[in-house]
Write a protein that holds these residues in place. Structure first.
Motif, PDB file in Angstrom:
ATOM      1  N   LEU A 179      -4.984  -8.897  13.188  1.00 22.34           N
ATOM      2  CA  LEU A 179      -4.169 -10.343  13.383  1.00 22.34           C
ATOM      3  C   LEU A 179      -4.113 -10.368  15.008  1.00 22.34           C
ATOM      4  O   LEU A 179      -4.553 -11.328  15.425  1.00 22.34           O
ATOM      5  CB  LEU A 179      -2.879 -10.472  12.801  1.00 22.34           C
ATOM      6  CG  LEU A 179      -3.019 -10.656  11.126  1.00 22.34           C
ATOM      7  CD1 LEU A 179      -1.346 -10.772  10.900  1.00 22.34           C
ATOM      8  CD2 LEU A 179      -3.701 -11.917  10.866  1.00 22.34           C
ATOM      9  N   ALA A 180      -3.642  -9.216  15.427  1.00 24.62           N
ATOM     10  CA  ALA A 180      -3.474  -9.345  17.108  1.00 24.62           C
ATOM     11  C   ALA A 180      -4.937  -9.448  17.793  1.00 24.62           C
ATOM     12  O   ALA A 180      -5.084 -10.100  18.657  1.00 24.62           O
ATOM     13  CB  ALA A 180      -2.886  -8.120  17.445  1.00 24.62           C
ATOM     14  N   ASP A 181      -6.002  -8.520  17.257  1.00 24.56           N
ATOM     15  CA  ASP A 181      -7.200  -8.842  17.773  1.00 24.56           C
ATOM     16  C   ASP A 181      -7.965 -10.340  17.564  1.00 24.56           C
ATOM     17  O   ASP A 181      -8.768 -10.645  18.481  1.00 24.56           O
ATOM     18  CB  ASP A 181      -8.440  -7.785  17.008  1.00 24.56           C
ATOM     19  CG  ASP A 181      -8.025  -6.335  17.327  1.00 24.56           C
ATOM     20  OD1 ASP A 181      -7.224  -6.073  18.173  1.00 24.56           O
ATOM     21  OD2 ASP A 181      -8.252  -5.531  16.464  1.00 24.56           O
ATOM     22  N   GLU A 182      -7.323 -11.002  16.575  1.00 29.70           N
ATOM     23  CA  GLU A 182      -7.903 -12.367  16.487  1.00 29.70           C
ATOM     24  C   GLU A 182      -7.116 -13.530  17.169  1.00 29.70           C
ATOM     25  O   GLU A 182      -7.116 -14.661  16.875  1.00 29.70           O
ATOM     26  CB  GLU A 182      -8.184 -12.600  15.123  1.00 29.70           C
ATOM     27  CG  GLU A 182      -9.154 -11.930  14.401  1.00 29.70           C
ATOM     28  CD  GLU A 182     -10.532 -12.269  14.856  1.00 29.70           C
ATOM     29  OE1 GLU A 182     -10.993 -13.367  15.372  1.00 29.70           O
ATOM     30  OE2 GLU A 182     -11.379 -11.506  14.963  1.00 29.70           O
ATOM     31  N   ARG A 183      -5.859 -12.879  17.915  1.00 32.06           N
ATOM     32  CA  ARG A 183      -4.943 -13.686  18.554  1.00 32.06           C
ATOM     33  C   ARG A 183      -4.306 -14.482  17.657  1.00 32.06           C
ATOM     34  O   ARG A 183      -3.829 -15.852  18.062  1.00 32.06           O
ATOM     35  CB  ARG A 183      -5.722 -14.519  19.895  1.00 32.06           C
ATOM     36  CG  ARG A 183      -6.318 -13.368  20.664  1.00 32.06           C
ATOM     37  CD  ARG A 183      -6.906 -14.176  21.833  1.00 32.06           C
ATOM     38  NE  ARG A 183      -6.003 -14.980  22.693  1.00 32.06           N
ATOM     39  CZ  ARG A 183      -5.194 -14.284  23.492  1.00 32.06           C
ATOM     40  NH1 ARG A 183      -5.453 -13.106  23.887  1.00 32.06           N
ATOM     41  NH2 ARG A 183      -4.544 -15.248  24.357  1.00 32.06           N
ATOM     42  N   GLY A 195       0.848  -1.343   0.023  1.00 33.66           N
ATOM     43  CA  GLY A 195       0.010  -0.062   0.040  1.00 33.66           C
ATOM     44  C   GLY A 195       0.791   1.268  -0.068  1.00 33.66           C
ATOM     45  O   GLY A 195       2.079   1.226  -0.542  1.00 33.66           O
ATOM     46  N   LYS A 196       0.121   2.432   0.480  1.00 34.03           N
ATOM     47  CA  LYS A 196       0.823   3.582   0.425  1.00 34.03           C
ATOM     48  C   LYS A 196       1.862   3.575   1.642  1.00 34.03           C
ATOM     49  O   LYS A 196       1.749   3.145   2.785  1.00 34.03           O
ATOM     50  CB  LYS A 196      -0.070   4.861   0.669  1.00 34.03           C
ATOM     51  CG  LYS A 196       0.212   6.005   0.480  1.00 34.03           C
ATOM     52  CD  LYS A 196      -0.839   7.296   0.518  1.00 34.03           C
ATOM     53  CE  LYS A 196      -0.128   8.716   0.605  1.00 34.03           C
ATOM     54  NZ  LYS A 196      -1.058   9.680   0.702  1.00 34.03           N
ATOM     55  N   ASP A 197       3.321   4.002   1.475  1.00 40.20           N
ATOM     56  CA  ASP A 197       4.303   4.145   2.423  1.00 40.20           C
ATOM     57  C   ASP A 197       3.999   5.516   3.109  1.00 40.20           C
ATOM     58  O   ASP A 197       4.147   6.535   2.894  1.00 40.20           O
ATOM     59  CB  ASP A 197       5.407   4.166   1.662  1.00 40.20           C
ATOM     60  CG  ASP A 197       6.849   4.094   2.706  1.00 40.20           C
ATOM     61  OD1 ASP A 197       6.572   3.751   3.689  1.00 40.20           O
ATOM     62  OD2 ASP A 197       7.792   4.347   2.131  1.00 40.20           O
ATOM     63  N   LYS A 198       3.595   5.155   4.322  1.00 35.79           N
ATOM     64  CA  LYS A 198       3.452   6.326   5.336  1.00 35.79           C
ATOM     65  C   LYS A 198       3.853   5.709   6.714  1.00 35.79           C
ATOM     66  O   LYS A 198       3.657   4.503   7.018  1.00 35.79           O
ATOM     67  CB  LYS A 198       2.134   6.974   5.284  1.00 35.79           C
ATOM     68  CG  LYS A 198       1.035   6.082   5.674  1.00 35.79           C
ATOM     69  CD  LYS A 198      -0.355   6.730   5.484  1.00 35.79           C
ATOM     70  CE  LYS A 198      -1.455   5.707   5.503  1.00 35.79           C
ATOM     71  NZ  LYS A 198      -2.753   6.246   5.330  1.00 35.79           N
ATOM     72  N   LYS A 199       3.833   6.595   7.792  1.00 41.48           N
ATOM     73  CA  LYS A 199       4.185   6.104   9.208  1.00 41.48           C
ATOM     74  C   LYS A 199       3.030   5.227   9.515  1.00 41.48           C
ATOM     75  O   LYS A 199       1.854   5.584   9.309  1.00 41.48           O
ATOM     76  CB  LYS A 199       4.052   7.218  10.070  1.00 41.48           C
ATOM     77  CG  LYS A 199       5.552   7.322  10.476  1.00 41.48           C
ATOM     78  CD  LYS A 199       5.213   8.669  11.734  1.00 41.48           C
ATOM     79  CE  LYS A 199       6.738   9.521  11.640  1.00 41.48           C
ATOM     80  NZ  LYS A 199       6.797  10.699  12.512  1.00 41.48           N
ATOM     81  N   GLY A 200       3.124   4.085  10.084  1.00 36.24           N
ATOM     82  CA  GLY A 200       2.288   2.985  10.677  1.00 36.24           C
ATOM     83  C   GLY A 200       1.499   2.411   9.566  1.00 36.24           C
ATOM     84  O   GLY A 200       0.105   2.005   9.840  1.00 36.24           O
ATOM     85  N   ALA A 201       2.139   2.267   8.553  1.00 35.32           N
ATOM     86  CA  ALA A 201       1.177   1.797   7.322  1.00 35.32           C
ATOM     87  C   ALA A 201       0.639   0.423   7.482  1.00 35.32           C
ATOM     88  O   ALA A 201      -0.327   0.126   6.783  1.00 35.32           O
ATOM     89  CB  ALA A 201       2.150   1.622   6.067  1.00 35.32           C
ATOM     90  N   VAL A 202       1.240  -0.525   8.231  1.00 38.20           N
ATOM     91  CA  VAL A 202       0.899  -1.809   8.334  1.00 38.20           C
ATOM     92  C   VAL A 202       0.016  -2.217   9.708  1.00 38.20           C
ATOM     93  O   VAL A 202      -0.334  -3.344  10.026  1.00 38.20           O
ATOM     94  CB  VAL A 202       1.907  -2.900   8.198  1.00 38.20           C
ATOM     95  CG1 VAL A 202       2.561  -2.886   6.872  1.00 38.20           C
ATOM     96  CG2 VAL A 202       3.104  -2.892   9.214  1.00 38.20           C
ATOM     97  N   HIS A 203       0.107  -0.972  10.498  1.00 39.70           N
ATOM     98  CA  HIS A 203      -0.682  -1.312  11.958  1.00 39.70           C
ATOM     99  C   HIS A 203      -1.883  -1.878  11.510  1.00 39.70           C
ATOM    100  O   HIS A 203      -2.252  -2.567  12.434  1.00 39.70           O
ATOM    101  CB  HIS A 203      -0.656   0.136  12.472  1.00 39.70           C
ATOM    102  CG  HIS A 203      -1.111   0.188  13.852  1.00 39.70           C
ATOM    103  ND1 HIS A 203      -2.613   0.499  14.144  1.00 39.70           N
ATOM    104  CD2 HIS A 203      -0.695  -0.116  14.985  1.00 39.70           C
ATOM    105  CE1 HIS A 203      -2.988   0.268  15.216  1.00 39.70           C
ATOM    106  NE2 HIS A 203      -1.737  -0.321  15.949  1.00 39.70           N
ATOM    107  N   LYS A 204      -2.736  -1.358  10.625  1.00 40.85           N
ATOM    108  CA  LYS A 204      -4.151  -1.665  10.647  1.00 40.85           C
ATOM    109  C   LYS A 204      -4.381  -3.114  10.553  1.00 40.85           C
ATOM    110  O   LYS A 204      -4.979  -3.853  11.205  1.00 40.85           O
ATOM    111  CB  LYS A 204      -4.875  -0.992   9.775  1.00 40.85           C
ATOM    112  CG  LYS A 204      -6.266  -1.172   9.507  1.00 40.85           C
ATOM    113  CD  LYS A 204      -6.911  -0.470   8.505  1.00 40.85           C
ATOM    114  CE  LYS A 204      -8.539  -0.676   8.382  1.00 40.85           C
ATOM    115  NZ  LYS A 204      -9.022   0.106   7.218  1.00 40.85           N
TER     116      LYS A 204
END
Length: 77
Positions: free
Chosen positions: A36-40, A22-31
């Protein structure tokens, strides 16, 4: 695998992963990682690069047992 076995090389089992881009910006892959973290679902490895022209690419690996759930969570195609 056949050549590796013939030459006596150790070969690990296949890994399962996803390409996130995707678009390269700060926190780009956080979402995506947060989903994944929310689904453990644990990420076993990740590698990311800036692709130029403001874009990035990231490979994310998960355990084989989590692959199907991760694919659904990330809405993988």
């Amino acid at each position: 695998r056949k050549i590796a076995t013939k030459n006596g090389w150790r070969v690990s089992p296949p890994r399962h992963g996803f390409l996130i881009q995707g678009k390269d910006k700060k926190g780009a892959v956080h979402k995506q990682l947060q989903k994944l973290a929310d689904e453990r679902i644990n990420v076993t490895a990740a590698d990311a690069v800036a692709a130029g022209k403001g874009r990035f690419g990231m490979l994310v690996w998960v355990k084989p047992k989590d692959y199907t759930r991760a694919a659904k969570t990330l809405k993988a195609r």
